[in-house]
Scaffold this motif. Structure first.
Motif, mmCIF file in Angstrom:
data_model
loop_
_atom_site.group_PDB
_atom_site.id
_atom_site.type_symbol
_atom_site.label_atom_id
_atom_site.label_comp_id
_atom_site.label_asym_id
_atom_site.label_seq_id
_atom_site.Cartn_x
_atom_site.Cartn_y
_atom_site.Cartn_z
ATOM 1 N N ILE A 6 0.849 -1.188 0.000
ATOM 2 C CA ILE A 6 0.000 0.000 0.000
ATOM 3 C C ILE A 6 0.888 1.242 0.000
ATOM 4 N N LYS A 7 0.554 2.181 -0.864
ATOM 5 C CA LYS A 7 1.297 3.444 -0.934
ATOM 6 C C LYS A 7 0.531 4.515 -0.170
ATOM 7 N N ILE A 8 1.228 5.162 0.747
ATOM 8 C CA ILE A 8 0.642 6.258 1.518
ATOM 9 C C ILE A 8 1.435 7.526 1.200
ATOM 10 N N ASP A 9 0.749 8.496 0.604
ATOM 11 C CA ASP A 9 1.405 9.775 0.338
ATOM 12 C C ASP A 9 1.452 10.604 1.614
ATOM 13 N N GLN A 10 2.307 11.601 1.616
ATOM 14 C CA GLN A 10 2.466 12.432 2.819
ATOM 15 C C GLN A 10 2.769 13.875 2.425
ATOM 16 N N MET A 38 -5.608 24.719 5.411
ATOM 17 C CA MET A 38 -6.494 25.199 6.474
ATOM 18 C C MET A 38 -6.511 24.224 7.654
ATOM 19 N N MET A 39 -6.674 22.914 7.357
ATOM 20 C CA MET A 39 -6.810 21.931 8.431
ATOM 21 C C MET A 39 -5.501 21.717 9.176
ATOM 22 N N SER A 40 -4.389 21.969 8.535
ATOM 23 C CA SER A 40 -3.103 21.767 9.218
ATOM 24 C C SER A 40 -2.817 22.850 10.251
ATOM 25 N N VAL A 83 2.926 26.124 13.884
ATOM 26 C CA VAL A 83 2.819 24.675 14.101
ATOM 27 C C VAL A 83 3.511 23.936 12.961
ATOM 28 N N TRP A 84 3.827 22.656 13.234
ATOM 29 C CA TRP A 84 4.233 21.693 12.216
ATOM 30 C C TRP A 84 3.100 20.659 12.086
ATOM 31 N N THR A 85 2.812 20.306 10.872
ATOM 32 C CA THR A 85 1.794 19.253 10.665
ATOM 33 C C THR A 85 2.316 18.236 9.653
ATOM 34 N N HIS A 86 2.297 16.979 10.079
ATOM 35 C CA HIS A 86 2.661 15.864 9.185
ATOM 36 C C HIS A 86 1.358 15.146 8.801
ATOM 37 N N SER A 87 1.040 15.146 7.506
ATOM 38 C CA SER A 87 -0.223 14.564 7.023
ATOM 39 C C SER A 87 0.051 13.291 6.220
ATOM 40 N N LEU A 88 -0.684 12.240 6.518
ATOM 41 C CA LEU A 88 -0.674 10.999 5.729
ATOM 42 C C LEU A 88 -1.914 11.021 4.833
ATOM 43 N N ILE A 89 -1.687 10.842 3.536
ATOM 44 C CA ILE A 89 -2.778 10.977 2.562
ATOM 45 C C ILE A 89 -3.056 9.605 1.964
ATOM 46 N N LEU A 90 -4.249 9.075 2.213
ATOM 47 C CA LEU A 90 -4.611 7.724 1.778
ATOM 48 C C LEU A 90 -5.668 7.798 0.678
ATOM 49 N N ASP A 91 -5.452 7.039 -0.387
ATOM 50 C CA ASP A 91 -6.547 6.912 -1.363
ATOM 51 C C ASP A 91 -7.586 5.946 -0.796
#
Length: 673
Positions: A6-10, A38-40, A83-91
């Motif tokens: 599974i590929k998870i973009d970030q 906005m959400m980050s 702030v710092w925000t690390h986001s994992l982006i899942l299809d």
């Protein structure tokens, strides 16, 4: 083990002369990028403590993606609120395939001193490769589940906040328990701030400092299902309950309202199928869930072991429009008493087409022993039973006494001579008129050679009906000539009798003549029906054989008339068809007149005399000539060679000059005073 990769973009967001996207492994559309920006930074506050962090889970609907992000304070080196925000982006596929979403927690890394030159690549994991931290319920799970899946599911689920780790674990435990469609619509923020979230979602989880209102659930089915979901919540990975709910919740118009009910049903899978179906109908208010119903039935039919349970199952599932393998319960039905079998069939027989009940009914009729079906069959269902299983028609006790119903059943028989012979044997002499009409409709579909075999039926009504069917058609009669070697004399007599009783003319006289000529040999007796039809055909045809046929049948026919051996039907038939060649109503005189009309006498043709050996008939022919013509005609014939002696003597007698009679009747010498 699932080894799918599974590929998870970030993506990384942070402060660099303003809050912005610093790096990403995927190119998203502008709307999705604006949403992530906005959400980050949505709930960043000036007093966010250095060790404080929170999770955000939200959909990117325009990109068909879902984001789970962790946000940290940037620290003293940056302006307040950064702030710092690390986001994992899942299809959506990844969101479905990842076994345990709680394992995503291990993929977050806190950014530090990042610049815009940072390059990120996607994260590659195995579907079951994430380790899940343990989840321990702190008493809030049931509150969340009742808001999610209660009688009135809420769009905004509010929970009292606890420690950060507890809030995050509860959020992810609830998320991983959801089915794929609900996972994609889930929005959650573990920060207890009061900021408004400008994203639309039908399922949003927020934590508040005030005590959340505990919903009051009054539906016992849902309460039981909530307890089942509560027990399942700490379990890692895709559990059987989650798979069950994911498979069937989507059938409902309100899947969240159905989730707890499905959990209740799943918990009761070992109970009888009829109990589960009854519960299912009560919980769904009659809304059809065909896949779930099929599941319940498929598993339930294997659990039915008693007659009472089988009857209850048929009653509750009768009108379910499903295709289920019913072989286990049909096998059980074969062991029912006739009374219980009749009860089950009574319930199933009125089911809607293609439903569970109609399939069960058809299966029982088709597979149970014939004698059992015959014993429970009622008149009003013999026809549908026979349509299902034609074999029933070979059992004499299956046939009803009703002539109308027999006729309807006969129409189902495969048109073959063997089938009709067997049917006639079943009926015996009790065949009614409607049944006979139905039999003849089948005969119409038979090859003529097969139909001809029914002329030898033991049933007199069938024999005569088939004989009339042949006799009424010149083409069918012609077909019999080709097989005349297989037709015995009695069959030809039967055909002739059918023609007479049907008051039909012999419309194929040559064909009839050929058949009757064969039937007359070598017997000396002359059955009246053959004589009548034979003579009429001899008069009607111009073939060379016609005179020979007339010679064969005339004297026996004449004797039958004189001795009053013809039946009333035969005499009426003969008189009717001689009327075109005769003016007399007397059959005896009509016979002579028709003969003279067909074979008129002259000096070179005295066939009329040769047609009979009877001296009486010879004299009657002489008298008829004198009546029709005059003495001169008699004189011309008198010297004809081969003239019978009796005829010559009669002519001589008639040619003598009569004495003047006292009577005024000029024909006194012929008819007497």
């Amino acid at each position: 083990m699932d080894t799918r990769i599974i590929k998870i973009d970030q993506a990384i967001h942070g402060y660099a002369r303003g809050h912005k996207e610093l790096a990403s492994s995927i190119e998203l559309d502008d709307r999705s990028r604006a949403t992530m920006l906005m959400m980050s930074d949505l709930l960043a506050v000036s007093d966010l403590q250095p060790d404080e962090t929170y999770l955000t889970v939200y959909p990117l609907k325009s990109a068909s993606r879902h984001v789970i992000a962790r946000t940290w304070p940037a620290g003293r080196a940056y302006r307040p609120g950064s702030v710092w925000t690390h986001s994992l982006i899942l299809d959506y596929q990844s969101l479905t395939l990842i076994h345990d979403l709680m394992g995503l927690m291990s993929l977050f890394e806190r950014p530090s001193n990042l610049t815009g030159d940072l390059h990120l690549g996607p994260i590659l994991i195995e579907a079951d490769g994430l380790s899940s931290p343990p989840f321990r319920d702190d008493g809030r799970a049931s509150i969340a589940l009742e808001q999610l899946y209660g009688s009135h599911p809420r769009e905004l689920i509010l929970l009292p906040c606890r420690k950060r780790y507890q809030d995050e674990m509860l959020t992810l435990a609830l998320w991983r328990q959801m089915w794929p469609g609900l996972r994609r619509d889930f929005l959650a923020i573990t920060n207890s701030g009061d900021g408004t979230v400008p994203l639309e979602s039908s399922c949003m989880l927020r934590f508040v400092r005030d005590r959340a209102t505990m919903p009051v659930e009054t539906d016992p089915y849902i309460s039981s299902g909530i307890n089942c979901l509560d027990d399942d919540l700490p379990l890692p990975g895709p559990t059987p309950l989650r798979s069950f709910i994911a498979r069937y919740a989507i059938e409902s118009k309100v899947p969240r309202r159905m989730a707890a009910s499905l959990a209740n049903i799943w918990e009761d899978q070992r109970r009888p199928a009829f109990t589960q179906l009854k519960k299912l109908r009560e919980m769904t208010d009659g809304n059809p869930l065909p896949r779930l119903t099929r599941h319940v039935l498929t598993h339930g039919v294997t659990q039915v072991e008693q007659a009472e349970a089988l009857i209850d199952l048929v009653r509750i599932a009768r009108d379910e429009n499903l295709d289920v393998d019913l072989s286990p319960i049909i096998e059980l039905a074969s062991h029912l008493s006739l009374r219980d079998l009749r009860t089950a069939l009574d319930i199933a027989r009125s089911a809607t087409p293609d439903s569970f009940g109609s399939t069960f009914y058809a299966g029982v009729v088709e597979h149970l022993p014939l004698d059992a079906i015959v014993d429970v069959a009622r008149d009003d269902e013999r026809l549908p039973m026979a349509k299902i299983r034609r074999e029933l028609l070979s059992v004499s006790s299956f046939w009803p006494a009703s002539d109308d119903l027999r006729a309807a059943l006969i129409a189902l028989i495969t048109p073959s001579a063997a089938d009709l012979h067997g049917l006639v044997a079943i009926f015996g002499e009790s065949i009614g008129p409607n049944a006979m009409v139905a039999i003849m409709a089948l005969v119409d579909k038979l090859p003529l050679s097969e139909a001809a075999s029914l002329l030898h039926s033991q049933n007199h009504l069938v024999r005569h009906s088939i004989a009339f069917w042949f006799a009424s058609s010149p083409d069918r009669m012609q077909s019999l000539v080709g097989m005349k070697g297989s037709l015995d004399r009695q069959t030809v007599i039967l055909l002739a009798s059918a023609l007479i009783h049907g008051d039909l003319p012999p419309r194929a006289p040559d064909t009839w003549a050929a058949l009757i000529n064969d039937a007359l040999q070598p017997e000396n007796t002359r059955p009246a029906a053959l004589n009548v039809i034979g003579f009429i055909c001899a008069l009607a045809t111009r073939s060379e054989e016609s005179y020979g046929l007339a010679c064969s049948v005339f004297d026996p026919l004449d004797q039958s008339i004189r001795n009053k051996k013809l039946s009333g039907v035969e005499e009426k038939y003969l008189t009717k068809f001689l009327a075109t060649l005769s003016s007399s109503r007397s059959p005896r005189k009509a016979l002579v007149q028709a003969t003279l009309t067909r074979w008129p006498l002259n000096k070179s043709n005295i066939k009329a005399f040769g047609i009979t050996r009877s001296a009486v008939v010879h004299e009657e022919i002489v008298d008829e000539i004198l009546i029709r013509n005059n003495a001169d005609e008699l004189k011309r014939v008198l010297d004809a060679p081969g003239l019978p002696e009796h005829a010559r003597d009669r002519m001589v007698h008639r040619l003598k000059a009569p004495k003047t009679p006292k009577s005024a009747n000029p024909w006194w010498w012929l008819f007497g005073e």
